[in-house]
Design a protein around this motif. Sequence first.
Motif, PDB file in Angstrom:
ATOM      1  N   TYR A 105      -9.338   1.552  -7.416  1.00 18.00           N
ATOM      2  CA  TYR A 105      -9.588   0.419  -6.522  1.00 18.00           C
ATOM      3  C   TYR A 105     -10.840  -0.340  -6.983  1.00 18.00           C
ATOM      4  O   TYR A 105     -11.668  -0.797  -6.183  1.00 18.00           O
ATOM      5  N   TYR A 121      -9.357  -3.537   1.010  1.00 16.69           N
ATOM      6  CA  TYR A 121      -8.737  -3.033  -0.223  1.00 16.69           C
ATOM      7  C   TYR A 121      -8.835  -4.084  -1.331  1.00 16.69           C
ATOM      8  O   TYR A 121      -9.154  -3.791  -2.477  1.00 16.69           O
ATOM      9  N   LYS A 163      -5.436   4.756  -8.633  1.00 18.35           N
ATOM     10  CA  LYS A 163      -4.752   3.635  -9.295  1.00 18.35           C
ATOM     11  C   LYS A 163      -5.678   2.416  -9.329  1.00 18.35           C
ATOM     12  O   LYS A 163      -6.674   2.359  -8.594  1.00 18.35           O
ATOM     13  N   SER A 178      -4.076   6.874   3.682  1.00 18.18           N
ATOM     14  CA  SER A 178      -5.351   6.982   4.419  1.00 18.18           C
ATOM     15  C   SER A 178      -5.195   6.781   5.929  1.00 18.18           C
ATOM     16  O   SER A 178      -5.703   7.594   6.707  1.00 18.18           O
TER      17      SER A 178
HETATM   18  C1  LIG Z   1      -1.805   3.098  -2.953  1.00 17.20           C
HETATM   19  C2  LIG Z   1      -0.976   4.192  -2.420  1.00 17.20           C
HETATM   20  C3  LIG Z   1      -1.536   5.196  -1.609  1.00 17.20           C
HETATM   21  C4  LIG Z   1      -2.943   5.128  -1.073  1.00 17.20           C
HETATM   22  O1  LIG Z   1      -2.966   4.312   0.095  1.00 17.20           O
HETATM   23  P1  LIG Z   1      -4.306   4.168   0.939  1.00 17.20           P
HETATM   24  O2  LIG Z   1      -3.906   3.374   2.129  1.00 17.20           O
HETATM   25  O3  LIG Z   1      -5.279   3.442   0.079  1.00 17.20           O
HETATM   26  O4  LIG Z   1      -4.752   5.537   1.271  1.00 17.20           O
HETATM   27  C5  LIG Z   1      -0.749   6.271  -1.278  1.00 17.20           C
HETATM   28  N1  LIG Z   1       0.534   6.349  -1.695  1.00 17.20           N
HETATM   29  C6  LIG Z   1       1.116   5.400  -2.437  1.00 17.20           C
HETATM   30  C7  LIG Z   1       2.533   5.551  -2.844  1.00 17.20           C
HETATM   31  C8  LIG Z   1       0.396   4.282  -2.816  1.00 17.20           C
HETATM   32  O5  LIG Z   1       0.983   3.324  -3.546  1.00 17.20           O
END
Ligand SMILES: *Cc1c(COP(=O)(O)O)cnc(C)c1O
Length: 414
Positions: A52, A371, A48, A218
């Motif tokens: 990043y 992030y 998304k 993550s």
């Molecule tokens: C952005 C997002 C992730 C990824 O999160 P990270 O901490 O960057 O790994 C996973 N699931 C959803 C629903 C998200 O919005």
Amino acid sequence: MTSTPHPASPRPADLPERAAVVDLEAIRHNVRLVRTVADPARVMAVVKADAYGHGAVPVARAALEAGASWLGVAHIGEALTLRAAGIEAPTLAWLHTRESNFSAAVGAGVDLGCSGWELGWIVQAAREQERPARVHLKIDTGLGRNGITPDRWEAVLDEATEYQDAGLLRVVGVFSHLAVADEPDRPETDAQLDVFRDAVALAEDAGCDLEVRHIANSPAIFSRPDTHFDLVRAGIAIYGLSPFADQSSADLGLRPAMTLRTLVSQCKRVPAGQGVSYGLTYRTPGKSALGLIPLGYADGVPRTSEGGPVRIAGTTYRVAGRVAMDQTVVDLGPDVDPEALAGAEAVLFGPGDDGGPTADDWARAAGTINYEIVTRISPRVPRVHVDSAEAPAPEDLLKEAAVADVAPAAGGAA
Ligand SMILES: *Cc1c(COP(=O)(O)O)cnc(C)c1O
């Protein structure tokens, strides 16, 4: 006065004068690492927000090459961008409004996260496309953002399975999102997992033939193996950045993929007490030299980065005064030869393996998280994708040159 071209750090061939350089081999390395940690669960690469800030299409391709099985995005439009580039891997989009193009998503075979209210829209799209929609129902296990609250779960399951029986959709997934996985000792993750397991059991009892159950982001991938289920959703980790406040990329074996670099635009000597940038919030403590970095908040450098680090010719200098729209000043101190640094490469953040600054350092300077540092780099900064697996390292080039000096190849190519 004449201006002389400067020998300091010749610009690497075909790099724009300012660039966010993204190493696709670092992305692959990080995906392989996440696969190993998550095994036997499969990996969804979350791309998304233009991956990043790293460039969604090249990153998605690299992640799939390294064994990611799924792609995840927030918006349907982001999923359609991947499809338009010819990427056909299973893709989930989970954040919608009543103006989202559900029909295009169903038509493109994009899986849809569903927080309950979308069911009618999704079913209408399935009718338009004459094709059942693939739906992942999202249970809000405690984050309080999107998702179905537990008290509404069974009602939504009833509705969804009715549509499923009518051939309009298939519930292929149940998922949720964790709130505090970056603080592994907090009890709320256990509570979220309890709610999640109950929701999964109810969905299966209601007749959903689930392909995937997924809740891990993550931090949970690294700190909570009990959250892995069938699929983990890896975002920040695939970019090589740590989701934990007290662990670095290196601690986790990750390789930061993005380097933000430009050239020092101007260098000059200034007297003690020289004010710097709007508001004159900084004054040189003594005679000094200032370096002008042609990146500012319009490029995504946070305006409020106190003392953000910039690496020039092997030394890390600090931002002096306010970051402006297009430019930032660093105090080089009294001992440098300004002539020697004008035109040198300036790195705001990168892999950090040479002791250079990282996105973590900028996050600390700006009071935010890594992030945000990479994601906010603006479209004015070209993304340049390189592949360290293909390009020989500079040391290797030198070795090749040395070998060529001694023993030119047959045919004598010079
Ligand atoms: C952005 C997002 C992730 C990824 O999160 P990270 O901490 O960057 O790994 C996973 N699931 C959803 C629903 C998200 O919005």
